[in-house]
Scaffold this active site. Structure first.
Site, PDB file in Angstrom:
ATOM      1  N   LYS A 172       5.373   0.378  -0.678  1.00  0.00           N
ATOM      2  CA  LYS A 172       4.037   0.945  -0.507  1.00  0.00           C
ATOM      3  C   LYS A 172       3.799   1.444   0.925  1.00  0.00           C
ATOM      4  CE  LYS A 172       1.973  -1.829  -4.202  1.00  0.00           C
ATOM      5  NZ  LYS A 172       0.916  -2.814  -4.519  1.00  0.00           N
TER       6      LYS A 172
ATOM      7  N   THR B 145       1.688 -11.606  -6.095  1.00  0.00           N
ATOM      8  CA  THR B 145       0.887 -10.440  -5.712  1.00  0.00           C
ATOM      9  C   THR B 145       0.088 -10.706  -4.440  1.00  0.00           C
ATOM     10  OG1 THR B 145       0.710  -9.805  -8.033  1.00  0.00           O
ATOM     11  CG2 THR B 145      -0.888  -8.833  -6.524  1.00  0.00           C
TER      12      THR B 145
ATOM     13  N   ASN C 229       0.084  -5.046  -0.153  1.00  0.00           N
ATOM     14  CA  ASN C 229       1.071  -6.101  -0.363  1.00  0.00           C
ATOM     15  C   ASN C 229       2.517  -5.609  -0.423  1.00  0.00           C
ATOM     16  OD1 ASN C 229       0.999  -4.942  -2.891  1.00  0.00           O
ATOM     17  ND2 ASN C 229       0.406  -6.810  -3.976  1.00  0.00           N
TER      18      ASN C 229
ATOM     19  N   HIS D 279       5.620  -2.762  -5.083  1.00  0.00           N
ATOM     20  CA  HIS D 279       5.259  -2.808  -6.502  1.00  0.00           C
ATOM     21  C   HIS D 279       6.556  -2.967  -7.277  1.00  0.00           C
ATOM     22  CE1 HIS D 279       3.744  -1.532 -10.472  1.00  0.00           C
ATOM     23  NE2 HIS D 279       4.905  -0.898 -10.557  1.00  0.00           N
TER      24      HIS D 279
END
Length: 143
Positions: free
Chosen positions: A11, A93, A114, A117
């Protein structure tokens, strides 16, 4: 156990921190092969399409905004039990709940940003891989 493929996304927060190589090392050290990869900057439409299942959730707008805030790296991982293995490597998560030594425990700061994915099942992996990759863009690994 069967050979599986799963989708992984590094991310924007992790890309901005120059963690791509460190995260790739985690995948490869766990026996996962990278058989497709690309860096891209998602449009709002692409992010909304990918996360369409969350459209009615209260966090949807913030998720789309975050995922379009900078470049991402999308990869197809292949290996024995790849979906579970990748989820174990990622950690919970919420980074505050992730086990020490997982990507999220080591590199993520919040539940919203975080770092990574990963597909949650082989069925979603197939759908997610096809969202970002054509068949020709995923290599057959023989060694």
């Amino acid at each position: 156990m069967a050979l599986e493929r799963t989708l992984s996304i590094i991310k924007p927060d992790a890309v901005a921190k120059n963690l791509i190589g460190a995260i790739y090392n985690r995948f490869e050290s766990a026996g996962l092969r990278i058989v497709g990869a690309k860096m891209m900057h998602l449009s709002k439409e692409q992010a909304e399409g990918f996360y369409a299942e969350h459209k009615e959730r209260p966090f949807f707008g913030a998720l789309v905004e975050f995922m379009t805030s900078g470049p991402i790296v999308v990869q197809v991982l292949e290996g024995e039990d790849a979906v579970r293995k990748n989820r174990d490597i990622m950690g919970a998560t919420n980074p505050a709940e992730a086990l020490a030594g997982t990507i999220r425990a080591d590199y993520a700061e919040t539940i919203d940003e975080n770092a990574v994915h990963g597909s949650d099942a082989t069925e979603s992996a197939a759908r997610e891989i096809s969202y970002f990759f054509s068949d020709e863009e995923v290599c057959q690994r023989t060694r």
